[in-house]
Design a protein around this motif. Structure first.
Motif, PDB file in Angstrom:
ATOM      1  N   PHE A 115       0.826  -1.202   0.000  1.00  0.00           N
ATOM      2  CA  PHE A 115       0.000   0.000   0.000  1.00  0.00           C
ATOM      3  C   PHE A 115       0.865   1.258   0.000  1.00  0.00           C
ATOM      4  CE2 PHE A 115      -2.134   3.336   2.502  1.00  0.00           C
ATOM      5  CZ  PHE A 115      -3.250   3.546   1.706  1.00  0.00           C
ATOM      6  N   LEU A 116       1.911   1.253   0.822  1.00  0.00           N
ATOM      7  CA  LEU A 116       2.803   2.414   0.872  1.00  0.00           C
ATOM      8  C   LEU A 116       3.582   2.566  -0.434  1.00  0.00           C
ATOM      9  CD1 LEU A 116       4.160   2.027   4.523  1.00  0.00           C
ATOM     10  CD2 LEU A 116       2.376   3.593   3.709  1.00  0.00           C
ATOM     11  N   GLU A 130       2.591   1.557  -3.346  1.00  0.00           N
ATOM     12  CA  GLU A 130       1.661   1.884  -4.428  1.00  0.00           C
ATOM     13  C   GLU A 130       1.367   3.379  -4.490  1.00  0.00           C
ATOM     14  OE1 GLU A 130      -2.254   2.254  -6.460  1.00  0.00           O
ATOM     15  OE2 GLU A 130      -1.939   2.565  -4.315  1.00  0.00           O
ATOM     16  N   LYS A 131       1.564   4.058  -3.365  1.00  0.00           N
ATOM     17  CA  LYS A 131       1.320   5.490  -3.331  1.00  0.00           C
ATOM     18  C   LYS A 131       2.393   6.273  -4.080  1.00  0.00           C
ATOM     19  CE  LYS A 131      -2.500   5.760  -1.118  1.00  0.00           C
ATOM     20  NZ  LYS A 131      -3.689   6.324  -1.797  1.00  0.00           N
ATOM     21  N   GLU A 153      11.873   3.796  -5.315  1.00  0.00           N
ATOM     22  CA  GLU A 153      10.995   2.639  -5.136  1.00  0.00           C
ATOM     23  C   GLU A 153      11.712   1.331  -5.447  1.00  0.00           C
ATOM     24  OE1 GLU A 153       7.197   0.704  -7.434  1.00  0.00           O
ATOM     25  OE2 GLU A 153       7.150   2.878  -7.096  1.00  0.00           O
ATOM     26  N   ARG A 189     -10.846   3.500 -10.745  1.00  0.00           N
ATOM     27  CA  ARG A 189     -10.642   4.394  -9.600  1.00  0.00           C
ATOM     28  C   ARG A 189     -11.268   5.759  -9.866  1.00  0.00           C
ATOM     29  NH1 ARG A 189      -5.034   2.925  -6.675  1.00  0.00           N
ATOM     30  NH2 ARG A 189      -4.606   0.898  -7.603  1.00  0.00           N
ATOM     31  N   GLU A 222     -10.944   8.557  -0.916  1.00  0.00           N
ATOM     32  CA  GLU A 222      -9.820   7.664  -1.193  1.00  0.00           C
ATOM     33  C   GLU A 222     -10.011   6.307  -0.508  1.00  0.00           C
ATOM     34  OE1 GLU A 222      -6.407   6.867  -3.325  1.00  0.00           O
ATOM     35  OE2 GLU A 222      -7.805   8.558  -3.390  1.00  0.00           O
ATOM     36  N   TYR A 250     -10.582   2.359  -2.223  1.00  0.00           N
ATOM     37  CA  TYR A 250      -9.902   1.112  -1.857  1.00  0.00           C
ATOM     38  C   TYR A 250     -10.899   0.079  -1.336  1.00  0.00           C
ATOM     39  CZ  TYR A 250      -5.173   2.805  -2.498  1.00  0.00           C
ATOM     40  OH  TYR A 250      -3.994   3.245  -3.051  1.00  0.00           O
TER      41      TYR A 250
END
Length: 297
Positions: free
Chosen positions: A93-94, A96-97, A102, A194, A204, A208
């Motif tokens: 999740f982190l 993907e932000k 990365e 989305r 947001e 999800y």
């Protein structure tokens, strides 16, 4: 002859694999179940064991050590599966932000997967040393240095929650792999879905909850199957951390001692059969679900 020419090359190509799997997987599984149904409790005796049916499968439940190893396996499985799923999902999740470097973070998170459970166990045996106070090492020493002595713990030597501590190294090793699975799932959700959810008024978290998480169900199921079958047959990690201690006994270590210490092949085969059946409980429903999904598509 035309039909034969179509399927014969393919059959010849895969036949070595089919033969090897038939002999060394299913053949040995069948031999193990056959041995588990005999009274061959002495590996030195040359006389084949007498067929006793399911007597060994039912009788083993009367042994206190077997019940203890099963309880330990359940605790380990719950902590390991839940911990790896939650930590892997959170890391994905982190990631993907969108964060800087990365690729570097992905490498760091996935690096534990390149380490064997034996090496992981050797390191974590030192980290989870049960000594406290001035004699502490590993994590307990760190807690002592920073003034958090109340966090010092017996770790895997704790009689009640030792197996929960034993699952921590496994969570550390597998959470990066689960992160990669969930990250692929996150990146596979079309941006159009989305945006459509946001146009419909979803915040947001709503995006999800109603769009992303439902589409991650196949990934979650796959991760659950992978983690479940690893936890049920865990052996090397336990032996590397604590050795063959009763306090961290699991079916795989019980099987090892039954065969090589007690010289009881029938009991060892019985325990191995239970391990195989427990893995089947995880894998077969997934295969059925996957086959039905393929037929529907």
């Amino acid at each position: 002859m035309t039909r034969v020419r179509r399927w014969l090359p393919g059959l010849l190509l895969v036949s070595p694999s089919i033969i090897l799997i038939a002999v060394f997987v299913y053949g040995l599984l069948g031999w193990n179940f056959k041995l588990a149904m005999t009274d061959k409790h002495n590996e030195i005796a040359e006389i084949p064991g007498r067929f006793v049916g399911l007597e060994n499968f039912t009788g083993i439940w009367g042994e206190e050590r077997w019940g203890l190893s099963v309880r330990h396996s359940i605790v380990f499985t719950l902590v390991f599966v839940v911990g790896a799923l939650v930590l892997g999902w959170l890391l994905a999740f982190l990631m993907e932000k969108g964060i800087r470097a990365e690729g570097g973070f992905r490498t760091v998170y996935l690096f534990p997967m390149a380490v064997s459970f034996i090496a992981t166990g050797v390191v974590w045996r030192w980290l989870m040393n049960s000594a406290t106070g001035e004699h502490a090492v590993g994590l307990n020493r760190l807690f002592h240095y920073i003034g958090l002595d109340f966090l010092q713990w017996q770790w895997f030597r704790d009689p009640d929650w030792g197996m929960a501590a034993m699952a921590i190294p496994a969570v550390w090793q597998m959470s990066g792999y689960i992160m990669a699975l969930f990250l692929a799932g996150f990146r596979g959700v079309p941006d159009e879905l989305r945006e459509a959810a946001r146009v419909d008024g979803c915040g947001e978290w709503g995006v999800y909850r109603h769009v992303v998480l439902p589409m991650l169900r196949p990934v979650t199921l796959s991760a659950l199957i992978i983690l479940g079958h690893i936890s049920l047959k865990v052996f090397d990690l336990v032996v590397a951390v604590s050795g063959k201690q009763i306090i961290t006994d699991v079916p795989a270590t019980f099987m090892w001692t039954a065969v090589y210490d007690s010289h009881d092949p029938a009991k060892g085969a019985t325990i191995a059969s239970y391990i195989v059946l427990s893995v089947v409980i995880f894998v077969v429903p997934y295969l059925i679900w996957n086959a039905r999904k393929g037929n529907r598509s």
